[in-house]
Design an enzyme around this catalytic site. Structure first.
Site, short mmCIF file in Angstrom:
data_model
loop_
_atom_site.label_atom_id
_atom_site.label_comp_id
_atom_site.label_asym_id
_atom_site.label_seq_id
_atom_site.Cartn_x
_atom_site.Cartn_y
_atom_site.Cartn_z
CB SER A 1 -4.91 57.31 62.93
OG SER A 1 -4.15 57.34 61.74
CE LYS A 2 -9.72 51.28 62.23
NZ LYS A 2 -10.71 52.34 62.55
NE ARG A 3 -3.19 59.02 58.81
CZ ARG A 3 -2.20 59.65 59.43
NH1 ARG A 3 -1.00 59.69 58.91
NH2 ARG A 3 -2.43 60.26 60.58
CG HIS A 4 0.50 55.64 62.46
ND1 HIS A 4 -0.48 56.55 62.74
CD2 HIS A 4 1.59 56.35 62.08
CE1 HIS A 4 -0.01 57.77 62.54
NE2 HIS A 4 1.23 57.68 62.13
N GLY A 5 -1.03 51.32 60.81
CA GLY A 5 -1.07 49.85 60.91
C GLY A 5 -1.92 49.44 62.10
#
Ligand code: GLU
Length: 494
Positions: free
Chosen positions: A255-259
């Site tokens: 997800s976006k959390r992973h960059g």
């Protein structure tokens, strides 16, 4: 004659093309190309609030950047269009008519409030088992009259009586079976007349004669419902292949959390399309369990669903970086200059004309940089010192290298030697500077680091002697002078 292979990639334009979608697209493309089939691009834009034209364009750009071409779809046409779901309302209504005529769809007049009451009551009794089929019991003539009178209603699928399970053989996960009681008479068409995803997708897959549905396994739970719709339409069920999830390094769903997760963000960070394609192709599929460098042509030649793993794949950015570095070096000197020039122009370091005029110089610079980077966005910071008039020295490098010991003396001596060599070229530059440590009684590293920081502004740069040659004598000497003076100024006064 066997059924022609027709596959589709059906993104919802609620965002840009992300890594997971890109991998789905690659596998569909590769399957179609390998089997001589047709690759259809369909835009699932049924969510009017979140779908935008800009996202559609970004998806097309992302696919093209990866080198994926589609045979039918936006900007390609084809005999099965339109390829935007919002343009297919009539088609969904016509299909509903077929289902109604076959007794496989019925109107439901239950209001949201009534449904909530039913749900709560069922939950209280030990679990919600889906819609209780109240409206299925209304006789068809009465139901038709209520519809004709304009009473608000949805259309539901009539799951066949006595059906106990829905089973299919997934091309990746093998035999799958779902109990039919978990599949209630779900909604096909909403009160406002819009089709639900499970309905529109099946109508399209059926009418577009899709032979293989290859998609992320987040859709696995939709598949039994979709199979029931295929059956209700009297259409053959395609082969399903559900791709394993892509996880971040922490084992959580990507997800976006992973960059960066959009393909264009990867492009902007300096990844080459060949590398991203290669990396994503191997994220769940392998040629032989060993080969790490895979090109588009190899995919075309060798892709098959039976080599897709059913285990989740982990996105490993280090591996992608490594692979990107390999592709950067594979560009060769000319290819690298071609990729480097627009970045330098964009950063305001040069112009297209200037870069063309000093092509020989650019060709010399190229391998010094390409050997040292993994991403193209490392180029500009690495070569900036060669283009700017006023060099800014990184304060940390200054403090660490130039403020230490006798840097001013080293720089002045280096300047003297470099001013005296007849030709300002790598070999004589190297010879001159290699003589210095002994002469001054300091370590070689002290000399080289001081000169490096003085002329490049940092402690990390392309190789020193070559950098000096590329910078030229005049600028190199001026920078050594300026740094020596700067060191002097910074030195504590007695
Ligand atoms: N529009 C759906 C998605 O983006 C496609 C699902 C499918 O391939 O059936 O997830």
């Amino acid at each position: 004659m066997s059924t022609p292979v027709r596959v589709r990639f059906a993104p919802s334009p609620t965002g840009h093309l992300h890594i997971g979608g890109a991998r789905t697209a690659i596998y569909n493309w590769a399957l179609a190309r390998h089997l001589g089939g047709t690759f259809v691009l369909r835009i699932d834009d049924t969510d009017p609030e979140r779908s935008t034209d800009e996202n559609v364009l970004a998806i097309l750009r992302g696919l093209r950047w990866l080198g994926l071409d589609w045979d039918e779809g936006p900007e390609a046409d084809g005999a099965f269009g339109p390829y935007f779901q919002t343009q297919r309302a009539d088609t969904y209504l016509a299909a509903l008519k077929t289902m109604k005529a076959a007794g496989r769809a019925y109107p439901c007049f239950c209001t949201t409030e009534q449904l909530e009451v039913k749900r709560d009551a069922m939950r209280a009794k030990g679990g919600y088992a889906g819609y209780d089929r109240t409206c299925r019991a209304i006789d068809p003539a009465t139901a038709a009259a209520r519809v004709a009178a304009g009473e608000p209603h949805v259309w539901r699928l009539s799951v066949p009586e006595g059906r106990t399970e829905v089973a299919f053989d997934d091309a990746i996960r093998g035999h799958m079976s779902f109990p039919a009681d978990a599949l209630d008479d779900f909604v096909l068409v909403r009160t406002d007349g819009t089709p639900t995803y499970n309905y529109a997708t099946v109508v399209d897959d059926a009418l577009m004669e899709i032979s293989h549905v290859v998609r992320g396994d987040d859709h696995l739970s939709n598949t039994p419902r979709q199979i029931l719709v295929f059956e209700a339409l009297g259409h053959e069920v395609p082969i399903f292949a559900h791709l394993p999830m892509i996880l971040g390094a922490d084992g959580k769903r990507l997800s976006k959390r992973h960059g960066a997760t959009s393909v264009e963000a990867y492009r902007d960070e300096g990844y080459l399309p060949e590398a991203v394609l290669n990396y994503l192709a191997l994220l769940g599929w392998s040629l032989d369990g060993e080969t790490t460098m895979i090109t588009r042509d190899m995919l075309r030649e060798s892709f098959s669903l039976d080599r897709v793993s059913s285990n989740p794949a982990i996105l490993d950015t280090d591996k992608l970086d490594w692979m990107n570095g390999v592709y950067i070096r594979e560009l060769g000197v000319d290819g690298f200059v071609e990729r480097m020039t627009p970045l330098l122009v964009e950063a305001g370091l040069t112009t297209v004309e200037e870069a063309a005029a000093k092509r020989a110089w650019m060709l010399k610079l190229a391998p010094l940089v390409s050997e040292r980077i993994k991403r193209l966005d490392e180029i500009v910071p690495m070569v900036r010192f060669l283009f700017v008039e006023d060099l800014e020295i990184d304060p940390t490098a200054f403090a660490k290298v130039l403020k230490a010991g006798n840097a001013a003396e080293v720089l002045t001596a280096a300047r003297g030697l470099l001013a005296a060599i007849p030709a300002f070229e790598t070999t004589p530059i190297e010879e001159a500077l290699r003589a210095l440590p002994e002469q001054l009684g300091v370590k070689a590293k002290v000399v080289f680091q001081a000169v490096r920081v003085a002329v490049t502004g940092t402690t990390v740069s392309p190789p020193l002697f070559e950098s000096l040659e590329l910078l030229g004598r005049e600028k190199s000497l001026a920078r050594l002078d300026a740094a020596a003076a700067g060191v002097d100024e910074a030195a504590p006064r007695p």
